[in-house]
Design a protein around this motif. Structure first.
Motif, PDB file in Angstrom:
ATOM      1  N   ASP A 145      -9.043   3.477   4.508  1.00 18.26           N
ATOM      2  CA  ASP A 145      -9.282   4.038   3.173  1.00 18.26           C
ATOM      3  C   ASP A 145      -9.127   2.947   2.119  1.00 18.26           C
ATOM      4  O   ASP A 145      -8.204   2.956   1.313  1.00 18.26           O
ATOM      5  CB  ASP A 145      -8.285   5.172   2.934  1.00 18.26           C
ATOM      6  N   PRO A 146     -10.038   1.971   2.082  1.00 14.53           N
ATOM      7  CA  PRO A 146      -9.875   0.808   1.205  1.00 14.53           C
ATOM      8  C   PRO A 146      -9.962   1.130  -0.288  1.00 14.53           C
ATOM      9  O   PRO A 146      -9.595   0.296  -1.121  1.00 14.53           O
ATOM     10  CB  PRO A 146     -11.025  -0.121   1.619  1.00 14.53           C
ATOM     11  N   ALA A 147     -10.385   2.329  -0.642  1.00 17.95           N
ATOM     12  CA  ALA A 147     -10.520   2.674  -2.065  1.00 17.95           C
ATOM     13  C   ALA A 147      -9.183   3.011  -2.707  1.00 17.95           C
ATOM     14  O   ALA A 147      -9.083   3.068  -3.934  1.00 17.95           O
ATOM     15  CB  ALA A 147     -11.478   3.845  -2.226  1.00 17.95           C
ATOM     16  N   ARG A 148      -8.157   3.255  -1.878  1.00 18.66           N
ATOM     17  CA  ARG A 148      -6.858   3.626  -2.433  1.00 18.66           C
ATOM     18  C   ARG A 148      -5.783   2.632  -2.013  1.00 18.66           C
ATOM     19  O   ARG A 148      -5.892   1.960  -0.974  1.00 18.66           O
ATOM     20  CB  ARG A 148      -6.461   5.042  -1.994  1.00 18.66           C
ATOM     21  N   GLN A 149      -4.735   2.533  -2.831  1.00 10.24           N
ATOM     22  CA  GLN A 149      -3.590   1.683  -2.548  1.00 10.24           C
ATOM     23  C   GLN A 149      -2.535   2.488  -1.778  1.00 10.24           C
ATOM     24  O   GLN A 149      -2.124   3.569  -2.214  1.00 10.24           O
ATOM     25  CB  GLN A 149      -2.972   1.163  -3.842  1.00 10.24           C
ATOM     26  N   TYR A 150      -2.081   1.949  -0.649  1.00 11.79           N
ATOM     27  CA  TYR A 150      -1.055   2.607   0.160  1.00 11.79           C
ATOM     28  C   TYR A 150       0.250   1.831   0.034  1.00 11.79           C
ATOM     29  O   TYR A 150       0.283   0.611   0.243  1.00 11.79           O
ATOM     30  CB  TYR A 150      -1.493   2.679   1.626  1.00 11.79           C
ATOM     31  N   VAL A 151       1.319   2.544  -0.296  1.00 10.60           N
ATOM     32  CA  VAL A 151       2.636   1.927  -0.463  1.00 10.60           C
ATOM     33  C   VAL A 151       3.604   2.579   0.516  1.00 10.60           C
ATOM     34  O   VAL A 151       3.862   3.795   0.438  1.00 10.60           O
ATOM     35  CB  VAL A 151       3.163   2.092  -1.899  1.00 10.60           C
ATOM     36  N   PHE A 152       4.120   1.787   1.438  1.00 14.34           N
ATOM     37  CA  PHE A 152       5.128   2.287   2.379  1.00 14.34           C
ATOM     38  C   PHE A 152       6.508   2.061   1.785  1.00 14.34           C
ATOM     39  O   PHE A 152       6.818   0.962   1.312  1.00 14.34           O
ATOM     40  CB  PHE A 152       5.011   1.578   3.730  1.00 14.34           C
ATOM     41  N   LEU A 153       7.363   3.089   1.825  1.00 16.21           N
ATOM     42  CA  LEU A 153       8.726   2.992   1.314  1.00 16.21           C
ATOM     43  C   LEU A 153       9.634   2.513   2.433  1.00 16.21           C
ATOM     44  O   LEU A 153       9.952   3.261   3.368  1.00 16.21           O
ATOM     45  CB  LEU A 153       9.194   4.357   0.787  1.00 16.21           C
ATOM     46  N   GLY A 154      10.025   1.252   2.360  1.00 18.26           N
ATOM     47  CA  GLY A 154      10.856   0.652   3.406  1.00 18.26           C
ATOM     48  C   GLY A 154      12.313   0.999   3.177  1.00 18.26           C
ATOM     49  O   GLY A 154      13.025   0.330   2.432  1.00 18.26           O
TER      50      GLY A 154
END
Length: 365
Positions: A133-142
């Protein structure tokens, strides 16, 4: 046969351990033991070990729940991030239900209102979602301690290797040793020995806890998670105190080695550097967290989105900070079981499956 050679899954051998512990403790000389792992917290409550060993042994929960020690200010920053258009926040399940400084405001609620929030069981799931899904930014909460740090490092290395510009990590990871040192230095610290976390020690090695007896004269046992593991570990702590010879022992030899897991340690060192970090209940502690190294800045969500979590107070009446420090039993919080329940939690200690309040509520311990 000596206690150390018995199989503590058998009732008669566990009973022998209880007798051994009681012979070394008592109301006039109680043994105060702190566990610093949420899995230990749940195992102790489920097995009813507090009532079984009272009044000679007091089992106290410390800062071992990663969701619980994440401060309200960090949750507020994550909630604000979830409001940004085109951003998907990916997290382990427990964190979705933790409120920020406003009661009831959680990532789970934000998802119900339409925010991009996804639950993952592995950080690599978030990497794959970003790739598709390159149109959206994905942020993983480490979030977590040394146990989850290698997996978080692996997802950063994977994203960097694939050049994924729409993936990043918000690093909220914590380091165990600095937190224990801060805890011991606190004026209200009152513990005679530690049950050290087996999962953390599998990465760091049992020797990472050698500083407890060497520098502070506090006996420590790296323990497994069965009731028999914990009973044996408490017996060894009682024995070391009675003999006046505090040391470090590794009870969890079926998983933990002295020097830990070199590959996991190398992954952590490759991606992260120690940094100051805010803890709920303990404040800011130097070098108690992990910062993403500069060479991975394109995948550092704190830099990409200019996130700077600040301090935020717990909700009025909530005593999660004191519970985390081991100076307040969950049942002593005025909200426990009344205004604060697992169905409608006020603080994270009632939310997490590793929280002391959730354990006390579920098992009455």
């Amino acid at each position: 046969m000596p206690l150390s050679e018995k199989d503590f899954r058998r009732a008669e051998d566990a009973a022998a351990l209880v007798r051994g512990i009681r012979s070394l403790t008592g109301p006039e000389r109680p043994l105060r033991v702190m566990e610093i792992c949420g899995t230990h917290t749940m195992a102790i409550a489920k097995a009813g070990l507090r009532s079984l060993l009272a009044p000679g042994v007091r089992l106290v929960s410390g800062p071992g729940c990663p969701v619980c020690v994440t401060p309200a200010g960090a949750i507020d920053a994550v909630l604000a991030l979830s409001e940004r258009p085109g951003v998907v926040v990916a997290s382990y399940g427990d964190l979705l239900r933790v409120p920020g400084s406003a009661r009831g405001d959680t990532l789970l609620r934000r998802r119900a209102l339409g925010a991009g929030v996804m639950t993952v069981y592995s950080p690599l799931e978030a990497v794959e979602a970003a790739a598709k899904d390159p149109a959206r930014q994905y942020v993983f909460l480490g979030v977590g301690f040394e146990t989850t740090a290698p997996g978080t490092a692996a997802c950063l290395l994977e994203a960097a290797g694939r050049g994924l510009a729409n993936f990043s990590v918000l690093c909220l990871l914590k380091r165990t040793e600095p937190a224990l040192r801060a805890l011991i230095a606190a004026p209200d610290f009152a513990v005679d020995g530690f049950l050290c976390p087996g999962h953390v020690a599998a990465v760091t090695g049992a020797e990472a806890f050698r500083f407890l007896p060497q520098e502070y004269g506090l006996p420590a046992v790296v323990s497994g998670f069965e009731a028999g593991d914990i009973l044996y570990s408490v017996w060894r702590l009682a024995k070391m105190r009675a003999e006046g010879r505090p040391g470090l022992e590794n009870e969890y030899t079926r998983l933990v080695r002295g020097l830990g897991n070199p590959a996991a340690q190398a992954a952590i060192d490759r991606v992260f550097a120690p940094a100051a970090s805010l803890w709920r209940g303990l404040g800011e502690i130097p070098e108690s967290g992990y910062a993403i190294r500069p060479e991975f800045a394109p995948w550092d969500a704190a830099k990409k989105f200019a996130i700077r979590p600040g301090p935020a107070a717990d909700p009025p009446g909530c005593r999660c900070g004191a519970v985390i420090r081991g100076v307040c039993a969950p049942q002593s919080c005025p909200l426990f079981g009344k205004a604060c329940t697992p169905a409608d939690p006020v603080g994270p200690c009632m939310v997490s499956g590793e929280g002391a309040c959730a354990a006390a509520y579920k098992y009455g311990q």
